[in-house]
Design a protein around this motif. Structure first.
Motif, short mmCIF file in Angstrom:
data_model
loop_
_atom_site.label_atom_id
_atom_site.label_comp_id
_atom_site.label_asym_id
_atom_site.label_seq_id
_atom_site.Cartn_x
_atom_site.Cartn_y
_atom_site.Cartn_z
N VAL A 1 0.64 -1.32 0.07
CA VAL A 1 -0.07 -0.06 0.15
C VAL A 1 0.90 1.22 0.04
CG1 VAL A 1 -1.65 1.27 1.22
CG2 VAL A 1 -1.97 -1.16 1.17
N ILE A 2 0.86 2.15 -1.10
CA ILE A 2 1.46 3.24 -1.03
C ILE A 2 0.67 4.30 -1.48
CG2 ILE A 2 3.42 4.39 -2.74
CD1 ILE A 2 4.30 1.26 -3.37
N ASP A 3 0.71 5.52 -0.56
CA ASP A 3 0.05 6.58 -0.54
C ASP A 3 -1.65 6.13 -0.81
OD1 ASP A 3 2.15 8.19 -0.67
OD2 ASP A 3 2.37 8.09 -2.88
N ASP A 4 -1.84 5.16 0.09
CA ASP A 4 -3.24 4.56 0.14
C ASP A 4 -3.58 3.99 -0.92
OD1 ASP A 4 -3.70 5.81 2.78
OD2 ASP A 4 -4.30 7.79 2.02
N ILE B 1 1.66 -1.27 -10.39
CA ILE B 1 0.12 -0.97 -11.08
C ILE B 1 -0.74 -1.11 -9.88
CG2 ILE B 1 -1.72 -1.59 -12.50
CD1 ILE B 1 0.42 -2.93 -14.18
N PHE B 2 -1.45 -0.14 -9.86
CA PHE B 2 -2.39 0.15 -8.51
C PHE B 2 -3.77 -0.18 -8.87
CE2 PHE B 2 1.02 3.01 -7.61
CZ PHE B 2 1.47 2.61 -6.43
N GLU B 3 -4.65 -0.49 -7.94
CA GLU B 3 -6.04 -0.92 -8.38
C GLU B 3 -6.82 -0.01 -9.17
OE1 GLU B 3 -5.80 -0.42 -4.38
OE2 GLU B 3 -5.95 1.54 -5.04
N ASP B 4 -6.39 1.26 -9.07
CA ASP B 4 -7.23 2.26 -10.04
C ASP B 4 -6.36 2.48 -11.39
OD1 ASP B 4 -4.61 3.61 -9.41
OD2 ASP B 4 -5.80 5.39 -8.55
#
Length: 146
Positions: free
Chosen positions: A46-49, A134-137
């Protein structure tokens, strides 16, 4: 005699079945007393929420393979290894999947362990391989090696 350069790259995650088969192939080699295995796995940091859902790996393949060949020769010269196998993912690897498989074999455990540890550290430090988190968004950022 010059040894051929081995391709360490595979598309997508390293499959656990492939790892098992690689280990099984060594049961016929009676001069091995120890194996050391390192498995790198993608974390859901978790990076920057935002949660990492995958890492997309890219490499300057030609240079990475040449450097890995040189590293392989150096490590075989330094340690009394029976064999060494390195497999690194390219492309997308999801959180929880494996991205790096390093497998060393020797007559003695400490040799296999030390060689495996050196190879992993040097791959991270010396090979031109990059990971984009790659983040969830679906936003992304380049991963910093630690």
């Amino acid at each position: 005699m010059n040894k051929p350069i081995k391709n360490i790259f595979m598309q997508g995650p390293v499959n656990p079945v492939f790892i098992g088969e690689s280990i099984a192939k060594h049961s016929s080699k009676k001069d091995i007393g120890a194996h050391s295995i390192f498995l790198g796995q993608v974390r859901a940091d978790v990076i920057d929420d935002k949660t990492v859902v995958a890492i997309e790996y890219t490499a300057y393949e030609e240079l990475a393979l040449q450097k890995m060949h040189e590293l392989r020769e150096e490590v075989f010269g330094k340690y009394d290894l029976t064999c060494m196998h390195v497999h690194h993912s390219l492309g997308e690897v999801k959180a929880g999947e494996l991205c790096l498989f390093v497998f060393t074999s020797s007559k003695h455990r400490q040799t296999a362990i030390d060689a495996c540890e050196e190879i992993v550290e040097r791959i991270k430090a010396e090979l031109p391989i990059w990971g984009k988190e790659i983040f969830e968004d679906q936003s992304h950022q380049w991963k910093l090696n630690s």
